[in-house]
Scaffold this motif. Structure first.
Motif, PDB file in Angstrom:
ATOM      1  N   GLU A 194       0.869  -1.180   0.000  1.00 49.54           N
ATOM      2  CA  GLU A 194       0.000   0.000   0.000  1.00 49.54           C
ATOM      3  C   GLU A 194       0.906   1.230   0.000  1.00 49.54           C
ATOM      4  OE1 GLU A 194      -2.550  -2.405   3.388  1.00 49.54           O
ATOM      5  OE2 GLU A 194      -1.312  -0.673   3.883  1.00 49.54           O
ATOM      6  N   GLU A 195       0.495   2.284  -0.691  1.00 59.50           N
ATOM      7  CA  GLU A 195       1.385   3.454  -0.801  1.00 59.50           C
ATOM      8  C   GLU A 195       0.632   4.763  -0.630  1.00 59.50           C
ATOM      9  OE1 GLU A 195       5.196   4.951  -3.405  1.00 59.50           O
ATOM     10  OE2 GLU A 195       3.836   3.476  -4.306  1.00 59.50           O
ATOM     11  N   ILE A 196       1.293   5.683   0.051  1.00 54.26           N
ATOM     12  CA  ILE A 196       0.812   7.059   0.192  1.00 54.26           C
ATOM     13  C   ILE A 196       1.828   7.988  -0.456  1.00 54.26           C
ATOM     14  CG2 ILE A 196       0.141   8.889   1.797  1.00 54.26           C
ATOM     15  CD1 ILE A 196      -0.363   6.658   3.890  1.00 54.26           C
ATOM     16  N   TYR A 197       1.346   8.875  -1.316  1.00 51.89           N
ATOM     17  CA  TYR A 197       2.152   9.976  -1.851  1.00 51.89           C
ATOM     18  C   TYR A 197       1.727  11.255  -1.118  1.00 51.89           C
ATOM     19  CZ  TYR A 197       3.959   7.762  -6.221  1.00 51.89           C
ATOM     20  OH  TYR A 197       4.616   7.000  -7.150  1.00 51.89           O
ATOM     21  N   TYR A 198       2.688  11.961  -0.551  1.00 50.86           N
ATOM     22  CA  TYR A 198       2.432  13.271   0.050  1.00 50.86           C
ATOM     23  C   TYR A 198       3.237  14.304  -0.729  1.00 50.86           C
ATOM     24  CZ  TYR A 198       2.981  17.320   3.038  1.00 50.86           C
ATOM     25  OH  TYR A 198       3.018  18.614   3.491  1.00 50.86           O
ATOM     26  N   PHE A 199       2.572  15.361  -1.213  1.00 50.27           N
ATOM     27  CA  PHE A 199       3.192  16.305  -2.143  1.00 50.27           C
ATOM     28  C   PHE A 199       3.498  17.665  -1.511  1.00 50.27           C
ATOM     29  CE2 PHE A 199       0.885  13.370  -4.855  1.00 50.27           C
ATOM     30  CZ  PHE A 199       1.738  13.174  -5.921  1.00 50.27           C
ATOM     31  N   VAL A 231      -2.145  11.393  -2.135  1.00 53.69           N
ATOM     32  CA  VAL A 231      -2.852  10.408  -2.952  1.00 53.69           C
ATOM     33  C   VAL A 231      -2.624   9.037  -2.335  1.00 53.69           C
ATOM     34  CG1 VAL A 231      -3.064   9.321  -5.216  1.00 53.69           C
ATOM     35  CG2 VAL A 231      -2.667  11.777  -5.069  1.00 53.69           C
ATOM     36  N   LEU A 232      -3.706   8.287  -2.129  1.00 52.06           N
ATOM     37  CA  LEU A 232      -3.644   6.960  -1.534  1.00 52.06           C
ATOM     38  C   LEU A 232      -3.741   5.913  -2.642  1.00 52.06           C
ATOM     39  CD1 LEU A 232      -6.153   7.514   1.436  1.00 52.06           C
ATOM     40  CD2 LEU A 232      -3.760   8.224   1.214  1.00 52.06           C
ATOM     41  N   ILE A 233      -2.837   4.946  -2.616  1.00 53.73           N
ATOM     42  CA  ILE A 233      -2.744   3.970  -3.701  1.00 53.73           C
ATOM     43  C   ILE A 233      -2.815   2.562  -3.124  1.00 53.73           C
ATOM     44  CG2 ILE A 233      -1.381   3.179  -5.674  1.00 53.73           C
ATOM     45  CD1 ILE A 233      -0.053   5.954  -5.658  1.00 53.73           C
ATOM     46  N   PRO A 234      -4.018   1.987  -3.056  1.00 59.49           N
ATOM     47  CA  PRO A 234      -4.137   0.608  -2.585  1.00 59.49           C
ATOM     48  C   PRO A 234      -3.707  -0.403  -3.641  1.00 59.49           C
ATOM     49  CG  PRO A 234      -6.285   1.454  -3.220  1.00 59.49           C
ATOM     50  CD  PRO A 234      -5.327   2.602  -3.348  1.00 59.49           C
ATOM     51  N   ASP A 235      -3.821  -0.006  -4.912  1.00 56.17           N
ATOM     52  CA  ASP A 235      -3.478  -0.878  -6.031  1.00 56.17           C
ATOM     53  C   ASP A 235      -3.384   0.000  -7.269  1.00 56.17           C
ATOM     54  OD1 ASP A 235      -6.190  -0.668  -7.339  1.00 56.17           O
ATOM     55  OD2 ASP A 235      -6.814  -1.736  -5.538  1.00 56.17           O
ATOM     56  N   GLY A 236      -3.037  -0.599  -8.388  1.00 52.62           N
ATOM     57  CA  GLY A 236      -3.052   0.132  -9.650  1.00 52.62           C
ATOM     58  C   GLY A 236      -1.691   0.606 -10.125  1.00 52.62           C
ATOM     59  N   TRP A 237      -1.682   0.973 -11.420  1.00 58.28           N
ATOM     60  CA  TRP A 237      -0.493   1.557 -12.039  1.00 58.28           C
ATOM     61  C   TRP A 237      -0.405   3.008 -11.573  1.00 58.28           C
ATOM     62  CZ3 TRP A 237       2.034  -2.233 -14.362  1.00 58.28           C
ATOM     63  CH2 TRP A 237       1.325  -3.287 -14.962  1.00 58.28           C
ATOM     64  N   HIS A 238       0.685   3.392 -10.919  1.00 65.20           N
ATOM     65  CA  HIS A 238       0.808   4.782 -10.485  1.00 65.20           C
ATOM     66  C   HIS A 238       1.956   5.458 -11.219  1.00 65.20           C
ATOM     67  CE1 HIS A 238       2.277   1.942  -7.469  1.00 65.20           C
ATOM     68  NE2 HIS A 238       3.257   2.765  -7.175  1.00 65.20           N
ATOM     69  N   GLY A 239       1.639   6.680 -11.653  1.00 67.89           N
ATOM     70  CA  GLY A 239       2.508   7.465 -12.477  1.00 67.89           C
ATOM     71  C   GLY A 239       1.825   7.759 -13.809  1.00 67.89           C
ATOM     72  N   PRO A 240       2.265   8.873 -14.425  1.00 67.72           N
ATOM     73  CA  PRO A 240       3.364   9.709 -13.964  1.00 67.72           C
ATOM     74  C   PRO A 240       2.949  10.719 -12.900  1.00 67.72           C
ATOM     75  CG  PRO A 240       2.458  10.584 -16.011  1.00 67.72           C
ATOM     76  CD  PRO A 240       1.721   9.300 -15.735  1.00 67.72           C
ATOM     77  N   SER A 241       3.977  11.240 -12.216  1.00 67.47           N
ATOM     78  CA  SER A 241       3.857  12.452 -11.419  1.00 67.47           C
ATOM     79  C   SER A 241       4.556  13.543 -12.224  1.00 67.47           C
ATOM     80  CB  SER A 241       4.532  12.302 -10.060  1.00 67.47           C
ATOM     81  OG  SER A 241       3.870  11.349  -9.265  1.00 67.47           O
ATOM     82  N   TYR A 251       7.720  14.701  -3.387  1.00 70.14           N
ATOM     83  CA  TYR A 251       6.756  13.830  -2.734  1.00 70.14           C
ATOM     84  C   TYR A 251       7.459  12.827  -1.836  1.00 70.14           C
ATOM     85  CZ  TYR A 251       7.335  10.995  -7.098  1.00 70.14           C
ATOM     86  OH  TYR A 251       7.802  10.308  -8.193  1.00 70.14           O
ATOM     87  N   LEU A 252       6.768  12.525  -0.753  1.00 71.64           N
ATOM     88  CA  LEU A 252       7.178  11.518   0.208  1.00 71.64           C
ATOM     89  C   LEU A 252       6.359  10.270  -0.062  1.00 71.64           C
ATOM     90  CD1 LEU A 252       8.506  10.518   2.880  1.00 71.64           C
ATOM     91  CD2 LEU A 252       6.641  11.679   4.091  1.00 71.64           C
ATOM     92  N   ASN A 253       7.033   9.152  -0.277  1.00 69.36           N
ATOM     93  CA  ASN A 253       6.372   7.863  -0.483  1.00 69.36           C
ATOM     94  C   ASN A 253       6.451   7.039   0.795  1.00 69.36           C
ATOM     95  OD1 ASN A 253       7.721   7.594  -3.818  1.00 69.36           O
ATOM     96  ND2 ASN A 253       5.668   8.183  -3.247  1.00 69.36           N
ATOM     97  N   VAL A 254       5.301   6.595   1.271  1.00 67.90           N
ATOM     98  CA  VAL A 254       5.228   5.729   2.448  1.00 67.90           C
ATOM     99  C   VAL A 254       4.562   4.427   2.020  1.00 67.90           C
ATOM    100  CG1 VAL A 254       4.336   5.472   4.793  1.00 67.90           C
ATOM    101  CG2 VAL A 254       5.048   7.728   3.967  1.00 67.90           C
TER     102      VAL A 254
END
Length: 303
Positions: A194-199, A231-241, A251-254
């Motif tokens: 699971e991923e969180i992007y903080y901008f 942005v909360l990413i439980p699944d899926g193709w992420h990008g571009p930023s 952005y901080l990725n957790v």
């Protein structure tokens, strides 16, 4: 979760600045809020002379200064974090807070501090992460060049489940590209995370972030992002930023997940993976690195 009513309501994928505030947190996304099992992020805002007690509970945490410095008291340790002026000015030191601990975070001058967390099983020792030991990586090439501060990457800093890195993208460039995913456990190939992007965007600028479905009914988001958004990413193709010209993007990725090993293994989108083959023939953007960790050398690793 509404921390005042106790009701659980999952956050939407795009979280605008202020929409998940729970003072003193400017942003609070715990696993229950996101509707998943592990990853958490809070942004703590302290006034000059302010202090806050973090009850770690069943999660491990990293206290990462975004602006300003602080003192973190946890277990028998006192960690003085020098911090930084802003995320665009330098690499920061940080502190690791183990599960089942109570940590006091205090700041004489005030500041903003990211608390990156993950539900976990093991209780590791409280520790200090020195800024000079943070590997600074240059990833990609040409207009896909970006900088990655691997402060809590797998294999860099020991955690039980938590993985966290910072990414800096010069204005006009694309990062998190090619689009990739990590939503399936495939040993040696892909991790389930699971991923969180903080901008944060320099000079009140804006950027764009895309998440597209990797499965029927999966995550599907196109967001205009500004400072304080997530942005909360439980699944899926992420990008571009995408960073707007003239405005650098941070952005901080957790990340965290249920896998038996703490690994960041990704799968590129098959329609866009070809872009990697063009990077060896292009120079890295000469604006990078925006900065390096004092006493360390940046390295190129165009993944």
């Amino acid at each position: 979760m509404d921390h005042h009513t106790g009701q659980h309501t999952a956050r939407p994928p795009y979280v605008a600045a202020g929409h998940a505030a729970d003072p003193p947190y400017a942003l609070r996304v715990d696993p229950e809020d996101a509707g998943w099992g592990y990853s958490a992020l809070r942004v703590l805002q302290l006034a000059p002379g302010g202090a806050h007690t973090l009850a770690a509970g069943d999660s491990e945490w990293i206290v990462l200064p975004l602006s300003g410095g602080c003192t973190v008291r946890v277990d028998d340790g006192i960690f003085e974090l020098q911090g930084r002026k802003s995320v665009f000015s330098g690499v920061s030191d940080f502190a690791y807070v183990p599960r089942d601990a109570h940590a006091q975070i205090a700041s004489g001058a005030g500041g903003r501090f990211a608390l990156a967390g993950a539900k976990c099983e093991r209780r590791l020792p409280a520790r200090y992460g020195p800024a000079p030991e943070v590997p600074v990586e240059l990833r990609g090439a040409g207009v896909c060049s970006r900088q990655v501060n691997n402060f809590a990457a797998a294999g860099v800093f020991e955690c039980d489940r938590l993985i966290a890195v910072e990414v800096l993208t010069p204005g006009g460039n694309w990062s998190s590209y090619p689009p990739h995913k990590h939503d399936e456990h495939r040993p040696g190939v892909e991790s389930a995370l699971e991923e969180i992007y903080y901008f944060e965007i320099a000079d009140d600028g804006l950027g764009y972030h895309r998440v597209s479905p990797s499965r029927p009914g999966g995550a599907d988001t196109l967001a205009e992002v500004r400072t304080g958004d997530a942005v909360l990413i439980p699944d899926g193709w992420h990008g571009p930023s995408i960073a707007a010209p003239g405005r650098d993007m941070y952005y901080l990725n957790v990340m965290a997940g249920p896998g038996p090993e703490r690994q960041w293994l990704i799968c590129d989108h098959p329609d866009h993976a070809w872009i990697r083959d063009t990077w060896p023939s292009q120079p890295v953007d000469p604006r990078l690195p925006l900065y390096t960790a004092a006493g360390s050398d940046s390295e190129e690793n165009p993944r």
